[in-house]
Design an enzyme around this catalytic site. Structure first.
Site, mmCIF file in Angstrom:
data_model
loop_
_atom_site.group_PDB
_atom_site.id
_atom_site.type_symbol
_atom_site.label_atom_id
_atom_site.label_comp_id
_atom_site.label_asym_id
_atom_site.label_seq_id
_atom_site.Cartn_x
_atom_site.Cartn_y
_atom_site.Cartn_z
ATOM 1 N N HIS A 48 -29.525 -54.643 -55.841
ATOM 2 C CA HIS A 48 -28.757 -55.239 -54.749
ATOM 3 C C HIS A 48 -28.999 -54.463 -53.442
ATOM 4 O O HIS A 48 -29.381 -55.037 -52.425
ATOM 5 C CB HIS A 48 -27.266 -55.232 -55.125
ATOM 6 C CG HIS A 48 -26.342 -55.733 -54.063
ATOM 7 N ND1 HIS A 48 -25.692 -56.923 -54.161
ATOM 8 C CD2 HIS A 48 -25.958 -55.191 -52.877
ATOM 9 C CE1 HIS A 48 -24.939 -57.110 -53.082
ATOM 10 N NE2 HIS A 48 -25.086 -56.054 -52.289
ATOM 11 N N GLU A 49 -28.818 -53.153 -53.505
ATOM 12 C CA GLU A 49 -28.957 -52.339 -52.293
ATOM 13 C C GLU A 49 -30.387 -52.370 -51.771
ATOM 14 O O GLU A 49 -30.621 -52.476 -50.570
ATOM 15 C CB GLU A 49 -28.516 -50.888 -52.548
ATOM 16 C CG GLU A 49 -27.040 -50.718 -52.906
ATOM 17 C CD GLU A 49 -26.084 -51.350 -51.904
ATOM 18 O OE1 GLU A 49 -26.433 -51.429 -50.708
ATOM 19 O OE2 GLU A 49 -24.989 -51.787 -52.318
ATOM 20 N N GLY A 56 -8.658 -49.745 -23.292
ATOM 21 C CA GLY A 56 -9.794 -49.324 -24.106
ATOM 22 C C GLY A 56 -9.471 -49.394 -25.578
ATOM 23 O O GLY A 56 -8.299 -49.459 -25.963
ATOM 24 N N PRO A 73 -8.871 -48.380 -29.473
ATOM 25 C CA PRO A 73 -8.108 -47.251 -30.015
ATOM 26 C C PRO A 73 -9.015 -46.042 -30.233
ATOM 27 O O PRO A 73 -10.142 -46.195 -30.696
ATOM 28 C CB PRO A 73 -7.593 -47.770 -31.359
ATOM 29 C CG PRO A 73 -7.720 -49.238 -31.300
ATOM 30 C CD PRO A 73 -8.790 -49.560 -30.324
ATOM 31 N N GLY A 74 -8.513 -44.883 -29.877
ATOM 32 C CA GLY A 74 -9.263 -43.663 -30.147
ATOM 33 C C GLY A 74 -10.292 -43.299 -29.106
ATOM 34 O O GLY A 74 -11.045 -42.345 -29.284
ATOM 35 N N THR A 75 -10.325 -44.056 -27.996
ATOM 36 C CA THR A 75 -11.331 -43.726 -26.989
ATOM 37 C C THR A 75 -10.835 -42.679 -26.003
ATOM 38 O O THR A 75 -11.576 -42.283 -25.110
ATOM 39 C CB THR A 75 -11.750 -44.988 -26.207
ATOM 40 O OG1 THR A 75 -10.592 -45.740 -25.891
ATOM 41 C CG2 THR A 75 -12.697 -45.831 -27.017
ATOM 42 N N GLY A 76 -9.601 -42.249 -26.132
ATOM 43 C CA GLY A 76 -9.134 -41.136 -25.304
ATOM 44 C C GLY A 76 -8.193 -41.528 -24.179
ATOM 45 O O GLY A 76 -8.096 -40.810 -23.192
ATOM 46 N N LYS A 77 -7.469 -42.622 -24.327
ATOM 47 C CA LYS A 77 -6.557 -43.049 -23.258
ATOM 48 C C LYS A 77 -5.391 -42.066 -23.123
ATOM 49 O O LYS A 77 -5.086 -41.603 -22.030
ATOM 50 C CB LYS A 77 -6.019 -44.450 -23.561
ATOM 51 C CG LYS A 77 -7.100 -45.506 -23.615
ATOM 52 C CD LYS A 77 -6.539 -46.879 -23.884
ATOM 53 C CE LYS A 77 -5.908 -47.012 -25.260
ATOM 54 N NZ LYS A 77 -6.862 -46.910 -26.379
ATOM 55 N N THR A 78 -4.785 -41.756 -24.249
ATOM 56 C CA THR A 78 -3.665 -40.824 -24.223
ATOM 57 C C THR A 78 -4.119 -39.466 -23.688
ATOM 58 O O THR A 78 -3.440 -38.823 -22.896
ATOM 59 C CB THR A 78 -3.079 -40.668 -25.636
ATOM 60 O OG1 THR A 78 -2.859 -41.970 -26.179
ATOM 61 C CG2 THR A 78 -1.790 -39.917 -25.619
HETATM 62 P P1 ADP Z 1 -6.202 -43.518 -27.636
HETATM 63 O O1 ADP Z 1 -7.220 -44.116 -26.702
HETATM 64 O O2 ADP Z 1 -6.048 -44.357 -28.855
HETATM 65 O O3 ADP Z 1 -4.952 -43.146 -26.975
HETATM 66 P P2 ADP Z 1 -6.405 -40.714 -27.966
HETATM 67 O O4 ADP Z 1 -6.401 -40.314 -26.541
HETATM 68 O O5 ADP Z 1 -5.143 -40.534 -28.696
HETATM 69 O O6 ADP Z 1 -6.908 -42.205 -28.136
HETATM 70 O O7 ADP Z 1 -7.585 -39.953 -28.678
HETATM 71 C C1 ADP Z 1 -7.457 -39.397 -29.951
HETATM 72 C C2 ADP Z 1 -8.177 -38.092 -30.036
HETATM 73 O O8 ADP Z 1 -9.563 -38.283 -29.953
HETATM 74 C C3 ADP Z 1 -7.833 -37.188 -28.877
HETATM 75 O O9 ADP Z 1 -6.762 -36.369 -29.211
HETATM 76 C C4 ADP Z 1 -9.085 -36.377 -28.688
HETATM 77 O O10 ADP Z 1 -9.063 -35.213 -29.463
HETATM 78 C C5 ADP Z 1 -10.182 -37.265 -29.206
HETATM 79 N N1 ADP Z 1 -10.902 -37.875 -28.082
HETATM 80 C C6 ADP Z 1 -10.938 -39.183 -27.760
HETATM 81 N N2 ADP Z 1 -11.714 -39.394 -26.692
HETATM 82 C C7 ADP Z 1 -12.188 -38.206 -26.298
HETATM 83 C C8 ADP Z 1 -13.034 -37.782 -25.241
HETATM 84 N N3 ADP Z 1 -13.560 -38.632 -24.378
HETATM 85 N N4 ADP Z 1 -13.309 -36.464 -25.140
HETATM 86 C C9 ADP Z 1 -12.767 -35.587 -26.016
HETATM 87 N N5 ADP Z 1 -11.963 -35.923 -27.024
HETATM 88 C C10 ADP Z 1 -11.660 -37.219 -27.189
HETATM 89 ZN ZN ZN Z 2 -24.300 -55.624 -50.437
HETATM 90 MG MG MG Z 3 -3.101 -43.450 -27.686
#
Ligand code: ADP
Ligand code: ZN
Ligand code: MG
Length: 616
Positions: free
Chosen positions: A429-430, A207, A209-214
């Site tokens: 412009h905007e 997924g 980055p930041g979608t909550g894999k970890t």
């Molecule tokens: P990655 O997919 O990059 O490993 P992380 O799991 O580190 O992303 O997510 C970063 C932070 O974003 C988490 O510590 C959490 O607080 C928040 N987060 C991401 N996805 C969710 C989710 N589905 N529900 C709740 N918090 C989330």
């Molecule tokens: Zn512009």
């Molecule tokens: Mg991660």
């Protein structure tokens, strides 16, 4: 950095103090034995003085005789070691009554000497030990790895500590369903083994980055209530060449001892990319590490209850051997959250924050398309900070909306002062972007226009889709390109020349047009893709042959891209020229107000015919 490492600073000062104290003590002792006596005399002179009754006091300390005369002056002399002062006086012929009358005191040096000797004997050792401790500490703090480089640096999250569960993860329902199964495997392995089912060895979370894999991986460990070894792919390969493989071995040994448990390899793409693709030849560090991971996973005896979970955002570059059955054969996709999931994530991250009653999380969720879980966490935090900054007790809608802007476009830079002329150009412009976008049926509605600088941009036009979209049509691309060109064209029409402010717009428009031709088959060239589907070049695999099409195709692509852009520019120009008066009015207001909301913007079009937005 692992939590085990404490800051060494305090210890060091302590050691310094000890060293200084020891040196001071040693010096004091040396000087002490020098005492205060001033003149040395011979033994004979001493006897003479004793005879003549000049002596006030005699003090014998070891073989040293300190003498104080009646007149107060201090003298000293030495006797042979082991001989008594009385013997000496007698032998030198002093009268008996003189000897008896002498006020002689003998100082006990033996007991004091013991401690002196002890200290003198010990101080150097202490110094040497202190020196070694000091050296070791500094070596450790400068690079802890140096002392334990073959050891895996996996961190263990054990039971008992603050646990993450599936409740902490909002959205990603499918992923959770699938992982629920893993939890069950870990809890009741017999249930599966008794009917001959093999417990999966590896799960790959894929997924953005930041979608909550970890987070998900940690939640599995929390739910199953098992130890969780977490290591990042890049930690396998750092500092020393050749330690990756031994770290893997160490990690798996530790895990097997703690079974059932989970090994989590975050960002596995750091070690798991296609073997043989590196620039450094076949014996590249990553390759060995990867081989070791594969070997270890194959080596699990049936019944070893260790599950390896890996996470990556680049599944396309992974080595196929990692993904074959028996390894990371389970692939769990962690999606970008849709608006419902975003609302869920908002709820999770505002759980322990006081929200005002007026807050509508659904609305916030709908105005944050494209946000990942991490972005939403950031948004909730920004809102809390803003609330605290304004000394408010509860987080309101205003704070949340301001934070969305901050997360999307960066903080406002009120300190950047634009000249009158610059501000005017920026406003036209905007408004060019906004009006063109508003007049085209496939562009998203205008959410906000502003001429306050943010990040690198002097002004912002913010379009916001009404719902999450998963497909983009050709006509949407074409309209989008027009609205991107809106700023450039507006400057051209109103000021007769262009500025550098449109460069980023042009770049994005060109990229869109290029993608239409080469990626989506949306041109006269037909249904064909040019170039590698993953157009990012990563060193090694694609090095040297990025283009997989002929020069002839290349020039055709260039031609078609140019044609798309030219056509769009013409359309844009028509719209701008037709609405010149309107743009004038809105831009003048924008210069005064600095920001216009979507509603305020729409009001200008009461007497103009605006095409209805198409729904996808
Ligand atoms: P990655 O997919 O990059 O490993 P992380 O799991 O580190 O992303 O997510 C970063 C932070 O974003 C988490 O510590 C959490 O607080 C928040 N987060 C991401 N996805 C969710 C989710 N589905 N529900 C709740 N918090 C989330
Ligand atoms: Zn512009
Ligand atoms: Mg991660």
């Amino acid at each position: 950095m692992p939590a085990l490492q404490r800051p060494p600073k305090r210890r060091n000062t302590f050691i310094y103090l000890i060293i200084v104290a020891l040196i001071a003590a040693a010096l004091a002792m040396m000087f002490n034995s020098g005492q205060q006596a001033t003149t040395e005399i011979s033994l004979n002179t001493f006897v003479e003085k004793a005879q003549s009754g000049e002596i006030h006091k005699v003090e014998v300390s070891d073989n040293r005789i300190n003498i104080e005369l009646v007149d107060g002056s201090k003298l000293y002399t030495f006797k042979e070691v082991g001989s008594s002062i009385y013997e000496i006086l007698e032998k030198s012929g002093a009268d008996e009554d003189v000897i008896l009358a002498l006020p002689i005191t003998i100082v006990d040096t033996e007991s004091g000497k013991f401690w002196t000797d002890l200290l003198i004997g010990i101080v150097p050792f202490l110094l040497i030990i202190a020196f070694f401790v000091f050296m070791m500490r500094s070596a450790q703090s400068s690079n802890n790895q140096a002392m334990s480089f073959g050891k895996s640096k996996a961190k263990v999250y054990d039971k008992g500590k603050q646990k993450t569960t599936f409740d902490d993860v909002a959205g990603c329902e499918e992923a959770k369903d699938e992982l629920e199964e893993i939890v069950d495997f870990l809890k009741k392995p017999q249930k599966y083994t008794s009917i001959g089912a093999k417990i999966p060895k590896g799960v790959m979370l894929v997924g953005a980055p930041g979608t909550g894999k970890t987070l998900l991986a940690r939640a599995i460990a929390g739910e199953a209530d098992v130890p969780f070894f977490s290591i990042s792919g890049s930690e396998f390969v750092e500092m020393f060449v050749g330690v990756g493989a031994s770290r893997v071995r160490d990690l798996f040994t530790r895990a097997k001892r703690n079974a059932p448990c989970i090994i989590f390899v975050d960002e596995i793409d750091a070690v798991g990319r296609h073997r043989g693709a590196g620039m450094g030849g076949g014996h590249d560090e990553r390759e060995q590490t990867l081989n070791q991971i594969l070997t270890e996973m194959d080596g699990f005896e049936t019944g070893t209850n260790v599950i390896v979970i890996a996470a990556t955002n680049r599944p396309d570059i992974l080595d196929p051997a990692l993904l074959r059955p028996g390894r990371f054969d389970r692939r769990v996709v962690v999606d970008m959250p849709d608006s419902k999931a975003r609302e869920g994530i908002l709820k999770v991250h505002t759980r322990n924050k006081p929200l005002a009653k007026t807050v509508n999380l659904d609305k916030i969720a709908r105005s944050t398309p494209g946000f990942t879980g991490a972005d939403i966490e950031n948004l909730a935090n920004e809102a809390a900070i803003l609330t605290a900054k304004h000394n408010k007790k509860t987080i309101g809608m205003k704070e949340l909306e301001k934070s969305i802007e901050k997360v999307v476009m960066g903080p406002e830079r009120k300190s950047r002062v634009l000249s009158k002329k610059e501000k005017k150009i920026t406003a036209y412009h905007e408004i060019g972007h906004a009006v063109v976008g508003h007049m085209l049926p496939n562009c998203d509605p205008v959410h906000k226009v502003s001429v306050i600088s943010r990040g690198m941009a002097l002004g912002v036009t913010w379009f916001l889709p009404e719902e999450d979209k998963h497909l983009t049509s050709k006509s949407k691309f074409e309209d989008e390109i027009c609205s991107l060109l809106g700023g450039y064209t507006s400057e051209q029409v109103f000021f007769g020349e262009m500025t550098t402010g449109a460069s980023n717009d042009l770049q994005r428009a060109t990229k869109l047009a290029h993608n239409m031709v080469t990626k989506f088959g949306m041109s006269d060239l037909g249904p064909i893709i040019f170039g590698n589907p993953n157009d990012e070049v990563f060193l090694g695999k694609d090095f040297g042959h990025v283009k997989n099409y002929s020069e002839e195709s290349a020039s055709k692509i260039d031609l078609l891209v140019k044609r798309i852009l030219d056509k769009s520019h013409k359309r844009t120009e028509e719209i701008i020229k037709k609405n010149k008066k309107l743009i004038d009015t809105i831009a003048t207001d924008l210069i005064k107000k600095e920001t216009l909301t979507g509603e305020e913007f729409k009001k200008y079009f009461k007497n103009t015919k605006v095409p209805k937005k198409t729904k996808t």
